[in-house]
Design a protein around this motif. Structure first.
Motif, PDB file in Angstrom:
ATOM      1  N   LYS A   1       0.819  -1.205   0.000  1.00  0.00           N
ATOM      2  CA  LYS A   1       0.000   0.000   0.000  1.00  0.00           C
ATOM      3  C   LYS A   1       0.860   1.266   0.000  1.00  0.00           C
TER       4      LYS A   1
ATOM      5  N   THR B   1       0.319   5.553  -7.312  1.00  0.00           N
ATOM      6  CA  THR B   1      -0.638   4.546  -6.843  1.00  0.00           C
ATOM      7  C   THR B   1      -0.507   4.199  -5.363  1.00  0.00           C
ATOM      8  N   SER B   2       0.531   4.693  -4.690  1.00  0.00           N
ATOM      9  CA  SER B   2       0.653   4.393  -3.256  1.00  0.00           C
ATOM     10  C   SER B   2      -0.468   5.092  -2.493  1.00  0.00           C
ATOM     11  N   LYS B   3      -0.805   4.522  -1.346  1.00  0.00           N
ATOM     12  CA  LYS B   3      -1.895   5.055  -0.525  1.00  0.00           C
ATOM     13  C   LYS B   3      -1.418   5.244   0.902  1.00  0.00           C
ATOM     14  N   ASP B   4      -2.033   6.191   1.585  1.00  0.00           N
ATOM     15  CA  ASP B   4      -1.739   6.392   2.994  1.00  0.00           C
ATOM     16  C   ASP B   4      -2.381   5.282   3.810  1.00  0.00           C
TER      17      ASP B   4
ATOM     18  N   SER C   1       3.829   1.509  -3.534  1.00  0.00           N
ATOM     19  CA  SER C   1       3.415   1.269  -4.923  1.00  0.00           C
ATOM     20  C   SER C   1       3.765   2.408  -5.875  1.00  0.00           C
TER      21      SER C   1
ATOM     22  N   LYS D   1       7.393   8.078   0.353  1.00  0.00           N
ATOM     23  CA  LYS D   1       6.012   8.514   0.272  1.00  0.00           C
ATOM     24  C   LYS D   1       5.761   9.731   1.165  1.00  0.00           C
TER      25      LYS D   1
ATOM     26  N   SER E   1      -4.219   3.919   7.251  1.00  0.00           N
ATOM     27  CA  SER E   1      -5.056   4.435   8.323  1.00  0.00           C
ATOM     28  C   SER E   1      -4.261   4.404   9.623  1.00  0.00           C
TER      29      SER E   1
END
Length: 366
Positions: A11, A18-21, A14, A54, A23
């Motif tokens: 996650k 496309t990477s995501k934080d 990527s 990131k 939660s």
């Protein structure tokens, strides 16, 4: 290999598009799995560098702090007339400017303000002079104490030092990754925000880059930390500069419901000057001893500038100018030096007790 950790790694790692934080809960889970070494070394190293690239969010850092609170050490509350000051100073130390925080804390504790410090050994990537070595040079060795002993010293002297290798070996186990990846991971930011104290406190976080301050505000808000300060200090520490304007953020809901900004100009108070360079540890320690003896020098001005500010912020002085006067008086009257002697005695008592137990056990076995 941990498949659960691999999903978290995927996650954050990527790529820029496309990477995501994570939660808060996911960040806490990832941190626990790294601290407990449930993730593999390859996964841990990959996560650290991917998360650095990131850039962490305040919510992610709140989750990481949740894991530190769950698995890490914590000094217990002591009675005092003001909140305990918890100083978040970069663990990888100083290399260019002389640190003054040990002398600042001696003045604060001599005035009745409890202080909690935390740090470790020489830390990559900077490998600068850490707090523990400075204290050793002053004759106060925190590195051999168990957490229970540190608590006793804290109760007796109002000063405590949470030493990572002894008190939080899980976090110490991640230090080699810093050297191997060659960059500071987000754990270096966590250390600035961490509060290993269970009572009422003022958390002071040093920083260099402005985004760090924003992340601190978010993380503290999510975790219910209402009293804190952010300091754009020397080399990211909590030491106020003298060669430029001091930028300090203050969150104190009891006096102001909003996060406020202080811009302190040293020249307005007679403290403007060049920063004292860090030439060698031995030379710095000699200068510190001069300050403790009340001998005027540039390092003394830096100490008074810092200690006076913190005395004021802790509520022990009605004004900043009074803080400076009180800080200087605590130095020149010998009260700070007396506090250092008190610390030596408190910690030295454990050495005596250990030697006595060791000798008794040897005699009984003969």
């Amino acid at each position: 290999m941990s498949n659960a950790f691999r999903d978290l790694l995927r996650k954050v790692g990527s790529g820029s598009h496309t990477s995501k934080d994570l939660s808060r809960e996911e960040a806490a889970l990832a941190t626990r799995m790294m601290l407990l070494q449930e993730a593999t070394p390859a996964q841990i190293g990959a996560f650290m560098i991917a998360h650095r690239i990131k850039r962490p969010t305040g919510e992610e850092l709140a989750g990481m702090l949740d894991a530190y609170e769950q698995l890490g050490p914590c000094l217990q509350p002591i009675a005092a007339d003001c909140p305990t000051l918890v100083l978040g100073i970069p663990y990888d130390g100083r290399s260019r400017t002389a640190p003054v925080s040990p002398l600042t804390t001696l003045i604060l504790t001599a005035a009745g303000c409890p202080v909690v410090l935390h740090g470790g050994r020489r830390m990559p990537t900077k490998e600068g002079l850490p707090l523990a070595e400075l204290w050793q040079g002053l004759g106060v060795d925190w590195t051999g104490l168990a957490l229970e002993q540190t608590q006793q010293v804290f109760e007796q002297t109002r000063l405590g030092f949470v030493y990572l290798p002894n008190h939080f070996p899980l976090a110490e186990g991640l230090v080699p990754y810093r050297e191997q990846i060659g960059k500071r991971p987000p754990f270096a930011t966590i250390e600035l925000f961490w509060c290993p104290y269970a009572g009422e406190s003022i958390v002071v976080s040093g920083f260099v880059h402005p985004p760090t301050e924003g992340m601190a505000q978010t993380a503290f808000a999510l975790r219910g930390v209402h009293r804190f300060m952010t300091v754009k200090g020397l080399e990211g520490s909590c030491d106020l500069p003298r060669d430029r304007t001091c930028i300090v953020g203050v969150n104190h809901p009891a006096t102001d419901p909003t996060f406020t900004r202080l811009h302190l100009h040293p020249r307005d108070y007679g403290f403007a000057g060049e920063e004292v360079p860090l030439l060698s540890t031995s030379e710095l320690l000699a200068q510190m001893q001069q300050v403790l003896q009340g001998m005027p020098c540039e390092l003394m001005e830096a100490v008074v500038w810092n200690a006076g500010f913190y005395l004021w912020q802790c509520g022990l002085c009605s004004s900043l100018e009074t803080g400076f006067a009180d800080a200087r008086s605590l130095l020149t009257s010998g009260q700070a030096l007396k506090k250092l002697a008190e610390l030596k005695t408190a910690i030295g008592a454990f050495d005596v007790a250990y030697s006595t137990r060791f000798s008794s056990s040897n005699r009984s076995s003969l």
